[in-house]
Design a protein around this motif. Sequence first.
Motif, PDB file in Angstrom:
ATOM      1  N   VAL A   7       0.865  -1.184   0.000  1.00  9.28           N
ATOM      2  CA  VAL A   7       0.000   0.000   0.000  1.00  9.28           C
ATOM      3  C   VAL A   7       0.899   1.230   0.000  1.00  9.28           C
ATOM      4  CG1 VAL A   7      -1.870   1.227   1.163  1.00  9.28           C
ATOM      5  CG2 VAL A   7      -1.678  -1.277   1.408  1.00  9.28           C
ATOM      6  N   ASP A   8       0.903   1.982  -1.100  1.00 12.91           N
ATOM      7  CA  ASP A   8       1.689   3.218  -1.159  1.00 12.91           C
ATOM      8  C   ASP A   8       0.828   4.370  -0.669  1.00 12.91           C
ATOM      9  OD1 ASP A   8       3.608   1.649  -2.287  1.00 12.91           O
ATOM     10  OD2 ASP A   8       3.921   2.924  -4.054  1.00 12.91           O
ATOM     11  N   VAL A   9       1.406   5.181   0.208  1.00  8.20           N
ATOM     12  CA  VAL A   9       0.683   6.325   0.751  1.00  8.20           C
ATOM     13  C   VAL A   9       1.474   7.574   0.362  1.00  8.20           C
ATOM     14  CG1 VAL A   9      -0.457   7.260   2.781  1.00  8.20           C
ATOM     15  CG2 VAL A   9       0.093   4.811   2.706  1.00  8.20           C
ATOM     16  N   ASP A  10       0.902   8.372  -0.540  1.00  3.57           N
ATOM     17  CA  ASP A  10       1.647   9.488  -1.138  1.00  3.57           C
ATOM     18  C   ASP A  10       1.308  10.841  -0.535  1.00  3.57           C
ATOM     19  OD1 ASP A  10       2.392   7.471  -2.846  1.00  3.57           O
ATOM     20  OD2 ASP A  10       1.436   8.304  -4.630  1.00  3.57           O
ATOM     21  N   THR A  11       0.127  10.977   0.060  1.00  3.01           N
ATOM     22  CA  THR A  11      -0.389  12.313   0.396  1.00  3.01           C
ATOM     23  C   THR A  11      -1.019  12.370   1.797  1.00  3.01           C
ATOM     24  OG1 THR A  11      -2.585  11.759  -0.419  1.00  3.01           O
ATOM     25  CG2 THR A  11      -1.043  12.690  -2.037  1.00  3.01           C
ATOM     26  N   LEU A 105       9.340   2.967   4.672  1.00  2.00           N
ATOM     27  CA  LEU A 105       9.443   4.360   4.211  1.00  2.00           C
ATOM     28  C   LEU A 105       9.167   4.439   2.715  1.00  2.00           C
ATOM     29  CD1 LEU A 105      10.312   7.358   4.640  1.00  2.00           C
ATOM     30  CD2 LEU A 105      12.616   6.622   3.957  1.00  2.00           C
ATOM     31  N   HIS A 106       8.244   5.350   2.353  1.00  3.68           N
ATOM     32  CA  HIS A 106       8.016   5.627   0.934  1.00  3.68           C
ATOM     33  C   HIS A 106       8.825   6.867   0.558  1.00  3.68           C
ATOM     34  CE1 HIS A 106       6.136   5.196  -2.855  1.00  3.68           C
ATOM     35  NE2 HIS A 106       5.178   6.085  -2.720  1.00  3.68           N
ATOM     36  N   ALA A 107       8.603   7.963   1.308  1.00  6.91           N
ATOM     37  CA  ALA A 107       9.309   9.192   0.960  1.00  6.91           C
ATOM     38  C   ALA A 107       9.314  10.164   2.122  1.00  6.91           C
ATOM     39  CB  ALA A 107       8.606   9.874  -0.214  1.00  6.91           C
ATOM     40  N   ASP A 109       9.704  13.678   0.921  1.00  6.97           N
ATOM     41  CA  ASP A 109       8.893  14.556   0.070  1.00  6.97           C
ATOM     42  C   ASP A 109       8.688  13.841  -1.272  1.00  6.97           C
ATOM     43  OD1 ASP A 109       7.935  16.495  -1.693  1.00  6.97           O
ATOM     44  OD2 ASP A 109       9.102  18.121  -0.774  1.00  6.97           O
ATOM     45  N   HIS A 110       7.522  13.240  -1.422  1.00  8.20           N
ATOM     46  CA  HIS A 110       7.219  12.425  -2.608  1.00  8.20           C
ATOM     47  C   HIS A 110       7.395  13.245  -3.884  1.00  8.20           C
ATOM     48  CE1 HIS A 110       5.013   9.627  -5.194  1.00  8.20           C
ATOM     49  NE2 HIS A 110       4.892   8.781  -4.187  1.00  8.20           N
ATOM     50  N   TYR A 111       6.888  14.467  -3.857  1.00  7.01           N
ATOM     51  CA  TYR A 111       6.975  15.332  -5.039  1.00  7.01           C
ATOM     52  C   TYR A 111       8.429  15.617  -5.404  1.00  7.01           C
ATOM     53  CZ  TYR A 111       7.653  19.713  -7.424  1.00  7.01           C
ATOM     54  OH  TYR A 111       8.126  20.669  -8.270  1.00  7.01           O
ATOM     55  N   VAL A 149      10.927   3.390  -3.016  1.00 11.17           N
ATOM     56  CA  VAL A 149      11.027   4.768  -3.545  1.00 11.17           C
ATOM     57  C   VAL A 149       9.732   5.208  -4.218  1.00 11.17           C
ATOM     58  CG1 VAL A 149      13.523   4.873  -3.932  1.00 11.17           C
ATOM     59  CG2 VAL A 149      12.044   3.954  -5.735  1.00 11.17           C
ATOM     60  N   PRO A 150       9.447   6.521  -4.214  1.00 10.73           N
ATOM     61  CA  PRO A 150       8.281   7.041  -4.933  1.00 10.73           C
ATOM     62  C   PRO A 150       8.404   6.822  -6.445  1.00 10.73           C
ATOM     63  CG  PRO A 150       9.144   8.686  -3.422  1.00 10.73           C
ATOM     64  CD  PRO A 150      10.144   7.578  -3.464  1.00 10.73           C
ATOM     65  N   GLY A 151       7.295   6.473  -7.050  1.00  4.83           N
ATOM     66  CA  GLY A 151       7.219   6.389  -8.518  1.00  4.83           C
ATOM     67  C   GLY A 151       8.190   5.416  -9.153  1.00  4.83           C
ATOM     68  N   TRP A 152       8.687   4.445  -8.387  1.00  7.87           N
ATOM     69  CA  TRP A 152       9.663   3.477  -8.922  1.00  7.87           C
ATOM     70  C   TRP A 152      10.853   4.192  -9.555  1.00  7.87           C
ATOM     71  CZ3 TRP A 152       4.407   2.842  -9.105  1.00  7.87           C
ATOM     72  CH2 TRP A 152       3.921   1.794  -8.321  1.00  7.87           C
ATOM     73  N   ILE A 232      -1.252  -1.035  -4.341  1.00  9.24           N
ATOM     74  CA  ILE A 232      -2.458  -0.201  -4.381  1.00  9.24           C
ATOM     75  C   ILE A 232      -2.091   1.136  -3.751  1.00  9.24           C
ATOM     76  CG2 ILE A 232      -4.040  -2.170  -4.284  1.00  9.24           C
ATOM     77  CD1 ILE A 232      -4.633  -1.321  -1.333  1.00  9.24           C
ATOM     78  N   HIS A 233      -2.891   2.156  -4.014  1.00  7.43           N
ATOM     79  CA  HIS A 233      -2.624   3.480  -3.445  1.00  7.43           C
ATOM     80  C   HIS A 233      -3.709   3.854  -2.440  1.00  7.43           C
ATOM     81  CE1 HIS A 233       0.294   3.834  -6.721  1.00  7.43           C
ATOM     82  NE2 HIS A 233       0.869   4.735  -5.941  1.00  7.43           N
ATOM     83  N   ALA A 234      -3.281   4.371  -1.304  1.00  9.55           N
ATOM     84  CA  ALA A 234      -4.239   4.815  -0.282  1.00  9.55           C
ATOM     85  C   ALA A 234      -5.204   5.836  -0.878  1.00  9.55           C
ATOM     86  CB  ALA A 234      -3.491   5.421   0.909  1.00  9.55           C
TER      87      ALA A 234
HETATM   88 ZN   LIG Z   1       3.966   6.913  -4.293  1.00 11.90          ZN
END
Ligand SMILES: [Zn+2]
Length: 295
Positions: A7-11, A105-107, A109-111, A149-152, A232-234
């Motif tokens: 589960v990726d959580v970006d925001t 950890l995903h990120a 700052d994802h952006y 990592v974000p966005g592979w 999947i994305h949150a």
């Molecule tokens: Zn992401």
Amino acid sequence: MKVGLRVDVDTFRGTRFGVPNICLLLKKYSVKASFFFSVGPDNMGRHLWRLFRPTFFWKMLRTKATNLYGWDILLKGTLWPGPLIGKRLEGIIRATADAGHEIGLHAWDHYAWQAHINDMDNEAIYDSLNKGVTSLTQILGYPPDCSAVPGWKSNDLVLKEKSKFPFRYNSDCRGESIFRPLVNGEELTQPQIPVTLPTYDEVIGRNGITNSNYNDYLLSLLDREKLNVLTIHAEVEGIAYIEMFEQFVKTCISRDVSLVPLGVLLREYHETKSSAIIKKEIPGREGWISCQVAP
Ligand SMILES: [Zn+2]
């Protein structure tokens, strides 16, 4: 058959609303997953507007982006600095860990990662990883032991900087088997668990795939003989398409398909080979992503 569920959580919005929704759903079916959190500023609005060019515009229409992400995500970080997600929503992250899910950890700052990774030197990469690890450590009371990592978007510098952290594994690319990454001919010790299946936004609206046949399509891609890892994305499956995702979970259970945290796959994978990672473009996704060179 086991399928790794990531589960990726970006925001901020995904953390605030999507994560509790997904946790509730997974609890109902006694499923555990791996959650990868973004804990620094939510500037994802900038990311989405930066991508505003014709191909992305069509993708936004195709996936009904405002429905998918919500206007608040599209504007986050564009008019004022984005909120620090980990600081504001630490209770949700801790509750996810307490529910028995794997936390990574995903990120920070994802952006920023997605926009600038090509220009980041080893210090900038270390700094970004370290801020994320420090924040998650404060929240959890122990350091996260996996990352994605974000966005592979990974590269050799990222792989080398990650090896300075106590990650049991990383999930930074697409591919087909668990492997140790090769950097300049040297095999790094932290294994990669690649994502093998496409994401919702990559396939929806293409080749006749709609919300009504999306789950069937996804299930048709599962392969008993191979590694299966789904992201999947949150923000997506956790909010707008939670019912569709619940149907997916129910169908998996009825077909004896177990959804598991990625760490479970790692424990059961005994012959880990080495592979290089290259940049590639794939259908339905903007820009390059990191891919395992076919073993
Ligand atoms: Zn992401």
